[in-house]
Scaffold this motif. Structure first.
Motif, mmCIF file in Angstrom:
data_model
loop_
_atom_site.group_PDB
_atom_site.id
_atom_site.type_symbol
_atom_site.label_atom_id
_atom_site.label_comp_id
_atom_site.label_asym_id
_atom_site.label_seq_id
_atom_site.Cartn_x
_atom_site.Cartn_y
_atom_site.Cartn_z
ATOM 1 N N LYS A 1 -33.541 -11.596 1.720
ATOM 2 C CA LYS A 1 -34.039 -10.971 0.491
ATOM 3 C C LYS A 1 -35.411 -11.536 0.114
ATOM 4 N N LEU B 1 -18.845 -16.197 6.177
ATOM 5 C CA LEU B 1 -19.306 -15.647 4.903
ATOM 6 C C LEU B 1 -20.347 -16.563 4.260
ATOM 7 N N GLN B 2 -20.100 -17.858 4.309
ATOM 8 C CA GLN B 2 -21.065 -18.809 3.751
ATOM 9 C C GLN B 2 -22.398 -18.745 4.503
ATOM 10 N N GLU B 3 -22.316 -18.680 5.832
ATOM 11 C CA GLU B 3 -23.543 -18.595 6.636
ATOM 12 C C GLU B 3 -24.262 -17.279 6.373
ATOM 13 N N PHE B 4 -23.503 -16.195 6.297
ATOM 14 C CA PHE B 4 -24.122 -14.907 5.998
ATOM 15 C C PHE B 4 -24.837 -14.955 4.645
ATOM 16 N N GLU B 5 -24.199 -15.522 3.634
ATOM 17 C CA GLU B 5 -24.817 -15.586 2.298
ATOM 18 C C GLU B 5 -26.129 -16.375 2.335
ATOM 19 N N ARG B 6 -26.177 -17.437 3.125
ATOM 20 C CA ARG B 6 -27.436 -18.198 3.286
ATOM 21 C C ARG B 6 -28.514 -17.326 3.911
ATOM 22 N N ALA C 1 -28.593 -14.021 4.114
ATOM 23 C CA ALA C 1 -28.910 -12.860 3.272
ATOM 24 C C ALA C 1 -29.860 -13.242 2.139
ATOM 25 N N ALA C 2 -29.673 -14.423 1.574
ATOM 26 C CA ALA C 2 -30.570 -14.878 0.504
ATOM 27 C C ALA C 2 -31.994 -15.055 1.047
ATOM 28 N N SER D 1 -19.780 -8.044 6.068
ATOM 29 C CA SER D 1 -19.790 -8.486 4.664
ATOM 30 C C SER D 1 -19.521 -7.325 3.714
ATOM 31 N N ARG D 2 -19.795 -6.117 4.159
ATOM 32 C CA ARG D 2 -19.557 -4.923 3.342
ATOM 33 C C ARG D 2 -18.141 -4.391 3.504
#
Length: 158
Positions: free
Chosen positions: A123, A112-117, A119-120, A56-57
């Motif tokens: 956090k 990317l969508q799964e990663f964003e889920r 990662a949220a 993702s980076r």
């Protein structure tokens, strides 16, 4: 060689040893909880999450060897993880122009969508686990730890 176990004296280095042990215990406790949460909520592992963080980076992708370098793990470990992420449609491999042996790995749109889920959620878990640390304390600790890291890296580079 027998270690001295008597009471510590100021300046004898035991304070730093105790600090290291507290860092280690804290890190292990947080990591264990993150592993549990990832498994329970996303049926995934911390190494898989770490690969997705690295990708993702670097949205243009990373070669397998670069992923290994970023994560400081062996190529063999990364290969198995990337194989599984690929089979699930979360990452894709593409040939590196000019290097027939190298493959570049990128997150797919679904990845990317799964990663964003994930990662949220990650956090939120960190916020919850460190809820007793104020923003000022966090900034102060981060500054000091960064100084430690920079000093260690400078000594290792010599």
């Amino acid at each position: 060689m027998k270690l001295e176990t008597g009471p510590s004296q100021p300046g004898d280095g035991k304070e730093k040893l105790r600090l290291w042990l507290r860092f280690l215990k804290t890190s292990r406790m947080i990591e264990a909880q993150i592993r549990t949460n990832l498994k329970r909520e996303f049926n995934t592992t911390l190494p898989r999450f770490d690969v997705m963080v690295a990708l993702s980076r670097h949205m243009d992708g990373l070669k397998m060897s670069q992923i290994s370098d970023v994560l400081r793990v062996s190529n063999g470990n990364v290969t198995g993880i990337v194989d599984r992420l690929t089979s699930e449609g979360l990452v894709e491999r593409t040939a590196v122009e000019g290097d027939r042996r190298a493959l570049r790995v990128c997150l797919t749109q679904r990845g990317l969508q799964e990663f964003e889920r994930q990662a949220a959620a990650h956090k939120c878990w960190i916020d919850e686990l460190l809820q007793d640390v104020s923003t000022d304390e966090a900034e102060h600790l981060e500054e000091h730890l960064l100084g430690f890291i920079q000093g260690m890296e400078a000594r290792q580079a010599r």
